[in-house]
Design an enzyme around this catalytic site. Structure first.
Site, PDB file in Angstrom:
ATOM      1  N   LYS A 204       0.845  -1.206   0.000  1.00 29.65           N
ATOM      2  CA  LYS A 204       0.000   0.000   0.000  1.00 29.65           C
ATOM      3  C   LYS A 204       0.871   1.243   0.000  1.00 29.65           C
ATOM      4  CE  LYS A 204       0.753   1.610   4.327  1.00 29.65           C
ATOM      5  NZ  LYS A 204       1.320   2.929   4.641  1.00 29.65           N
TER       6      LYS A 204
ATOM      7  N   LEU B 113       5.449   0.406   3.415  1.00 24.85           N
ATOM      8  CA  LEU B 113       4.561  -0.133   2.379  1.00 24.85           C
ATOM      9  C   LEU B 113       3.614  -1.213   2.912  1.00 24.85           C
ATOM     10  CD1 LEU B 113       7.196  -0.415  -0.504  1.00 24.85           C
ATOM     11  CD2 LEU B 113       5.481   1.381  -0.205  1.00 24.85           C
TER      12      LEU B 113
ATOM     13  N   ASP C  86      -2.739  -1.209  10.101  1.00 24.53           N
ATOM     14  CA  ASP C  86      -2.865  -1.282   8.642  1.00 24.53           C
ATOM     15  C   ASP C  86      -3.510  -2.582   8.161  1.00 24.53           C
ATOM     16  OD1 ASP C  86      -1.771   1.187   8.047  1.00 24.53           O
ATOM     17  OD2 ASP C  86       0.275   0.425   7.819  1.00 24.53           O
TER      18      ASP C  86
END
Length: 284
Positions: free
Chosen positions: A10, A99, A136
């Site tokens: 992401k 990420l 996340d």
């Protein structure tokens, strides 16, 4: 029996921190989307009651420190599963890069084990499990593009950004998310990026508007700690990326690029700064 899951990386198109909460977490507002750089997981059922993690990467933990291991243990304990599982991680996402590679592996493990063991866990319950593992993880379970609030676990799906190329570059350093948040003083943030304006640009299909509204308040901390991240940003801008931002707490920097003809020049130019450079598409 085997199951396969893809675990995409992401990026944060905008990341704002509003204040520190009484529980020690920070109240955030983020717009996140996924790119086509992904780990791949192979999940195989074992007859014995154990969790085995393997990987071709020699730089990740293969025990309870691994988020995929933690996800498997959580689902086994919560649903009293006596079978074991062997999870092979084909790592492609850089580690400690901003990420969400570990979070995406955990999300893929939850999705995959729900199918492998035919547990029938409802979507909302799977998100709640994910939130126990990390802020996340819920987003990585759902994928797509979303506005994330709370500590990152409250998700509102939104439209996908205009399709483009994404060039990612990670300098050869690791950044501690805890240290970055620990050094951030939300009361001292001069400019807060606007999730409302970013969302409007996305919904209007306005690529330049998306580039103009990129913002990440964690940059001011990470760039001071690691000047090479600032140098990488400046190099990416000079090479012609349309919009440039650090993802998460860093140190990965990404550039949004509308024209394929620019991608090779940016990619090759950045290889002079760091080895880990990737040119991928945004997942829509």
């Amino acid at each position: 029996m085997k199951m396969y899951e893809k675990a995409p990386a992401k990026i944060n198109l905008m990341l704002d921190v509003l204040h520190k909460r009484p529980d020690g977490f920070h109240e955030v507002e983020m717009i996140m989307t996924m790119v086509d750089l992904a780990d791949r997981l192979e999940l195989s059922e074992l007859p014995r009651d154990s969790i085995i993690i393997s990987s071709q990467a020699g730089y990740i933990p293969l025990d309870e420190k691994n988020l995929a291991f933690q996800a498997a243990k959580l689902i086994k304990d919560r649903y009293d599963v006596k079978s074991g599982v062997h999870i092979h991680l084909d790592k492609r996402i850089p580690v400690a890069a901003g990420l969400a590679g570990g979070s995406s592996d955990a999300a893929a493990t939850l999705r995959g084990l729900n199918r492998l063991w035919e547990l029938g866990i409802p979507a909302q319950e799977l998100l709640e499990l994910g939130a126990e593992l990390g802020s996340d993880v819920p987003f990585c379970i759902t994928g797509g593009t979303a506005l994330a609030t709370g500590r990152g676990e409250k998700l509102t799906p939104i439209e996908s950004p205009p399709q483009c190329w994404v060039v990612l570059a990670k300098p050869p350093i690791n950044v501690s998310t805890a240290e970055v948040y620990g050094r951030l003083r939300s009361s001292n943030i001069a400019v807060h990026p606007s999730s409302r304006l970013m969302r409007k640009a996305i919904e209007d299909g306005d690529f330049q508007g998306v580039c103009d509204r990129l913002g990440n308040v964690l940059e001011e901390v990470t760039l001071k700690l690691h000047p090479e991240v600032q140098q990488l940003k400046e190099a990416m801008i000079k090479l012609g990326a349309d919009g440039v931002l650090m993802s998460g707490s860093g140190p990965t920097v990404f550039g949004l690029v509308s024209k394929q003809s620019k991608v090779a020049r940016i990619y090759n130019g950045l290889r002079g700064f760091c080895k880990e450079v990737y040119a991928v598409r945004m997942l829509t």
